[in-house]
Motif scaffolding. Structure first.
Motif, PDB file in Angstrom:
ATOM      1  N   ASN A 333       0.816  -1.218   0.000  1.00 43.37           N
ATOM      2  CA  ASN A 333       0.000   0.000   0.000  1.00 43.37           C
ATOM      3  C   ASN A 333       0.848   1.266   0.000  1.00 43.37           C
ATOM      4  OD1 ASN A 333      -2.490  -1.472   0.206  1.00 43.37           O
ATOM      5  ND2 ASN A 333      -1.961  -1.874   2.348  1.00 43.37           N
ATOM      6  N   GLY A 334       2.154   1.111  -0.132  1.00 53.88           N
ATOM      7  CA  GLY A 334       3.029   2.279  -0.124  1.00 53.88           C
ATOM      8  C   GLY A 334       3.189   2.904   1.245  1.00 53.88           C
ATOM      9  N   THR A 335       2.831   2.197   2.306  1.00 55.37           N
ATOM     10  CA  THR A 335       2.818   2.805   3.637  1.00 55.37           C
ATOM     11  C   THR A 335       4.190   2.834   4.292  1.00 55.37           C
ATOM     12  OG1 THR A 335       2.201   0.659   4.548  1.00 55.37           O
ATOM     13  CG2 THR A 335       0.418   2.196   4.057  1.00 55.37           C
ATOM     14  N   ASP A 336       5.092   1.931   3.896  1.00 59.14           N
ATOM     15  CA  ASP A 336       6.396   1.888   4.566  1.00 59.14           C
ATOM     16  C   ASP A 336       7.516   2.422   3.682  1.00 59.14           C
ATOM     17  OD1 ASP A 336       7.214  -1.657   4.071  1.00 59.14           O
ATOM     18  OD2 ASP A 336       6.411  -0.133   2.728  1.00 59.14           O
ATOM     19  N   GLY A 337       7.178   3.127   2.617  1.00 57.91           N
ATOM     20  CA  GLY A 337       8.187   3.650   1.715  1.00 57.91           C
ATOM     21  C   GLY A 337       9.111   4.641   2.370  1.00 57.91           C
ATOM     22  N   HIS A 338       8.585   5.498   3.243  1.00 56.28           N
ATOM     23  CA  HIS A 338       9.408   6.503   3.897  1.00 56.28           C
ATOM     24  C   HIS A 338      10.454   5.832   4.781  1.00 56.28           C
ATOM     25  CE1 HIS A 338      10.529  10.431   5.290  1.00 56.28           C
ATOM     26  NE2 HIS A 338      10.286  10.109   6.554  1.00 56.28           N
ATOM     27  N   ASP A 339      10.060   4.814   5.526  1.00 57.27           N
ATOM     28  CA  ASP A 339      11.007   4.105   6.373  1.00 57.27           C
ATOM     29  C   ASP A 339      12.087   3.435   5.535  1.00 57.27           C
ATOM     30  OD1 ASP A 339       9.608   4.885   8.579  1.00 57.27           O
ATOM     31  OD2 ASP A 339       8.575   2.982   8.875  1.00 57.27           O
ATOM     32  N   ALA A 340      11.698   2.848   4.411  1.00 59.03           N
ATOM     33  CA  ALA A 340      12.673   2.183   3.545  1.00 59.03           C
ATOM     34  C   ALA A 340      13.692   3.181   3.014  1.00 59.03           C
ATOM     35  CB  ALA A 340      11.958   1.478   2.392  1.00 59.03           C
ATOM     36  N   GLU A 341      13.254   4.371   2.655  1.00 61.82           N
ATOM     37  CA  GLU A 341      14.160   5.402   2.154  1.00 61.82           C
ATOM     38  C   GLU A 341      15.107   5.875   3.251  1.00 61.82           C
ATOM     39  OE1 GLU A 341      15.719   8.012  -0.871  1.00 61.82           O
ATOM     40  OE2 GLU A 341      14.629   6.131  -0.850  1.00 61.82           O
ATOM     41  N   LEU A 342      14.590   6.049   4.459  1.00 60.94           N
ATOM     42  CA  LEU A 342      15.445   6.465   5.578  1.00 60.94           C
ATOM     43  C   LEU A 342      16.516   5.424   5.853  1.00 60.94           C
ATOM     44  CD1 LEU A 342      13.010   8.042   8.199  1.00 60.94           C
ATOM     45  CD2 LEU A 342      14.848   9.181   6.969  1.00 60.94           C
ATOM     46  N   LYS A 343      16.124   4.167   5.896  1.00 61.82           N
ATOM     47  CA  LYS A 343      17.084   3.104   6.177  1.00 61.82           C
ATOM     48  C   LYS A 343      18.166   3.045   5.099  1.00 61.82           C
ATOM     49  CE  LYS A 343      13.842   0.232   8.782  1.00 61.82           C
ATOM     50  NZ  LYS A 343      13.045  -1.028   8.784  1.00 61.82           N
ATOM     51  N   ALA A 344      17.778   3.246   3.857  1.00 56.44           N
ATOM     52  CA  ALA A 344      18.760   3.247   2.777  1.00 56.44           C
ATOM     53  C   ALA A 344      19.726   4.420   2.922  1.00 56.44           C
ATOM     54  CB  ALA A 344      18.058   3.306   1.422  1.00 56.44           C
ATOM     55  N   SER A 345      19.212   5.584   3.246  1.00 56.28           N
ATOM     56  CA  SER A 345      20.064   6.774   3.349  1.00 56.28           C
ATOM     57  C   SER A 345      21.091   6.643   4.466  1.00 56.28           C
ATOM     58  CB  SER A 345      19.206   8.022   3.564  1.00 56.28           C
ATOM     59  OG  SER A 345      18.592   8.014   4.836  1.00 56.28           O
ATOM     60  N   PHE A 346      20.718   5.991   5.561  1.00 59.67           N
ATOM     61  CA  PHE A 346      21.637   5.835   6.689  1.00 59.67           C
ATOM     62  C   PHE A 346      22.653   4.719   6.446  1.00 59.67           C
ATOM     63  CE2 PHE A 346      17.981   7.534   9.429  1.00 59.67           C
ATOM     64  CZ  PHE A 346      18.406   8.837   9.239  1.00 59.67           C
ATOM     65  N   ALA A 347      22.422   3.875   5.445  1.00 58.10           N
ATOM     66  CA  ALA A 347      23.310   2.738   5.191  1.00 58.10           C
ATOM     67  C   ALA A 347      24.419   3.050   4.197  1.00 58.10           C
ATOM     68  CB  ALA A 347      22.490   1.556   4.673  1.00 58.10           C
ATOM     69  N   VAL A 348      24.393   4.235   3.587  1.00 55.34           N
ATOM     70  CA  VAL A 348      25.405   4.597   2.588  1.00 55.34           C
ATOM     71  C   VAL A 348      26.768   4.754   3.260  1.00 55.34           C
ATOM     72  CG1 VAL A 348      26.151   6.415   0.995  1.00 55.34           C
ATOM     73  CG2 VAL A 348      23.749   5.699   1.051  1.00 55.34           C
ATOM     74  N   GLN A 349      27.793   4.186   2.619  1.00 53.27           N
ATOM     75  CA  GLN A 349      29.159   4.276   3.120  1.00 53.27           C
ATOM     76  C   GLN A 349      30.015   5.068   2.140  1.00 53.27           C
ATOM     77  OE1 GLN A 349      30.659   0.314   3.879  1.00 53.27           O
ATOM     78  NE2 GLN A 349      28.663  -0.399   4.586  1.00 53.27           N
ATOM     79  N   ASN A 350      30.756   6.033   2.663  1.00 56.82           N
ATOM     80  CA  ASN A 350      31.690   6.814   1.854  1.00 56.82           C
ATOM     81  C   ASN A 350      33.048   6.120   1.915  1.00 56.82           C
ATOM     82  OD1 ASN A 350      33.564   8.699   0.860  1.00 56.82           O
ATOM     83  ND2 ASN A 350      32.308  10.430   1.497  1.00 56.82           N
ATOM     84  N   LEU A 351      33.548   5.670   0.761  1.00 55.12           N
ATOM     85  CA  LEU A 351      34.812   4.931   0.693  1.00 55.12           C
ATOM     86  C   LEU A 351      35.995   5.826   0.368  1.00 55.12           C
ATOM     87  CD1 LEU A 351      33.608   1.723  -1.190  1.00 55.12           C
ATOM     88  CD2 LEU A 351      33.759   2.125   1.277  1.00 55.12           C
ATOM     89  N   GLY A 352      35.803   7.129   0.382  1.00 52.83           N
ATOM     90  CA  GLY A 352      36.912   8.050   0.159  1.00 52.83           C
ATOM     91  C   GLY A 352      37.014   8.511  -1.285  1.00 52.83           C
ATOM     92  N   GLN A 353      38.035   9.309  -1.544  1.00 53.77           N
ATOM     93  CA  GLN A 353      38.200   9.901  -2.865  1.00 53.77           C
ATOM     94  C   GLN A 353      38.773   8.899  -3.862  1.00 53.77           C
ATOM     95  OE1 GLN A 353      40.160  13.667  -2.966  1.00 53.77           O
ATOM     96  NE2 GLN A 353      38.571  14.678  -1.778  1.00 53.77           N
TER      97      GLN A 353
END
Length: 457
Positions: A333-353
């Motif tokens: 129903n599209g109800t948990d899309g916001h949570d899925a986006e938040l979880k994805a955004s917090f899981a990003v790892q910066n591996l440097g230049q």
């Protein structure tokens, strides 16, 4: 105090002079202008000075010369002792957008000219007149402007159509027509007879009119989706709109966006690149920023499919994210899309230049992530075992490598099209010189295309 120091210094100098004929070299003779004759110094052998010859890495083999149309993407298939090579071309005035290599210097439309020619043309003239904008056709069964080709781990040929042809005005300024739902698509082709086996399109809230789907990678493991047919990860690299992953369930056809407008998706503002030593400014109609604005571009998967490595083109940083957070869709129903986006955004790892802007990736069976480095005419490699960026190959002929694929034969194939020498990047002067090239280089240590892990069960 001063006189004591002077005595110590004098003694030290005397000691140095006494040893000058043994462990210390004699100082060089200072030569004046009277010793210079005809540009050389008498009695002095000119040293071999270090110079950068612009190359390193394995031998670069030229596989094809493009004399007709400038290429973008490619696909390579082993067929016994020869290769089946395919190429695609961003559609502007070109006759076709998907082709097959026929010999060293020629290509032909594939599978035929008809599928490369949308009925009614590349633009929807009625919709364009109604909106005041150049609107592309929404043809789902003809190719409009193919940007990328890819071979999945099962050896099937996929075609990614942006649905956005280039429109050139009378004064030479070029823009991309806006996409209409149905035109942007991912197409599975039968490589033997050229028929279309399945076409996937995207709804208007997943692919916007100013989206630009740029590249695609596949994970065909049966257990990652309820449909059991795997997913495609698609790049939205638009330099006009929003950048994001588009995730497509290959079983259901459902698609969704993830990491939409996340900072790791976006270009660095007013980033000045230089190619072959020349700082570059770009004229883009309707935009005041004279630099490339392309965001999320390079994408590659780890051999086990657990991570997606990616970067904006105009960025110095390499990122990765667990694919598990990209696979979480918006729910029934599209109800948990916001949570899925938040979880994805917090899981990003910066591996440097990375050491360069990068405009395309691919990965190999040993886990290396190959990064196209157009500012250096090179390909770098991220080694996940050391977390370091390593040199792989560099050659002045590799001027703007636009796409690469790792093939079954243990070679990396790529297309070069001299993009920074086009009119838009050179104050309206076309500086590209044909031919473009397709090349290949041997991968190290017996590495090859990923066929395990991502290829099914």
């Amino acid at each position: 105090m001063f006189s004591s120091v002077a005595v110590v210094v004098a003694a030290f100098v005397a000691l140095g002079c006494a040893q000058s004929n043994s462990s210390y070299p004699s100082p060089p003779t200072v030569l004046g202008p009277e010793d210079v004759t005809g540009g050389s110094i008498e009695g002095f052998q000119q040293p071999h000075l270090f110079q950068d010859n612009g190359t390193y890495g394995p031998q670069v083999e030229i596989m094809h010369y493009y004399y007709d149309q400038w290429p973008i993407g490619l696909a390579a298939f082993p067929t016994g002792d020869s290769k089946a090579l395919y190429a695609c071309y961003t559609r502007g005035p070109y006759k076709y957008t998907l082709g097959k290599i026929t010999n060293l210097t020629a290509e032909e439309p594939w599978p035929n000219q008809e599928i490369n020619t949308p009925p009614g043309g590349l633009l929807d003239e009625n919709l364009s007149s109604l909106t005041g904008y150049s609107m592309a056709t929404n043809s789902t069964d003809h190719f409009i402007s193919v940007q990328a080709l890819y071979t999945d781990p099962n050896g099937r040929l996929w075609v990614l159509d942006t649905g956005r042809p280039t429109v050139t005005s009378d004064n030479g300024a070029s823009t991309m027509a806006y996409a209409v739902v149905g035109g942007p698509k991912l197409v599975l082709m039968n490589r033997e007879n050229g028929t279309i086996e399945r076409t996937y399109t995207f709804p208007g809230d997943v692919h916007f009119p100013d989206s630009s789907i740029n590249d695609v990678r596949f994970d065909l493991r049966h257990n990652i989706t309820a449909s059991g047919q795997g997913v495609a990860y698609i790049v939205d690299s638009s330099n006009e709109g929003r950048n994001a992953f588009i995730v497509l369930d290959l079983g259901t056809g459902k698609s969704w966006r993830r990491l939409d407008q996340h900072p790791s998706m976006l270009h660095t503002y007013n980033n000045r690149a230089s190619y072959a030593g020349i700082p570059t400014y770009i004229t883009i109609k309707g935009q005041s920023e004279y630099s490339n604005k392309e965001g999320f571009d390079g994408l590659a998967l780890s051999p086990d499919g657990e991570y997606a490595y990616y970067s904006p083109l105009v960025s110095q940083y390499l990122y990765r994210v667990p694919t598990s957070v990209l696979l979480a869709d918006n729910g029934p129903n599209g109800t948990d899309g916001h949570d899925a986006e938040l979880k994805a955004s917090f899981a990003v790892q910066n591996l440097g230049q990375k050491g360069s802007q990068t405009n395309g990736f691919d990965s190999s069976s040993d886990g290396r992530i190959y990064l196209l480095a157009p500012e250096q005419n090179a390909i770098f490699a991220f080694n996940p075992n050391t977390s370091k960026i390593e040199p792989f190959v560099r050659d002045p002929r590799l001027y703007w490598i636009d796409s690469v694929v790792v093939a079954d034969d243990g070679y990396l194939y790529g297309n070069c099209n001299q993009l920074p020498r086009q009119m838009q990047w050179n104050n309206g002067t076309e500086k590209r010189v044909k031919p473009g090239i397709m090349f290949r280089v041997k991968l190290p240590e017996g590495a090859s295309r990923i066929t395990t892990g991502l290829g099914g069960a």
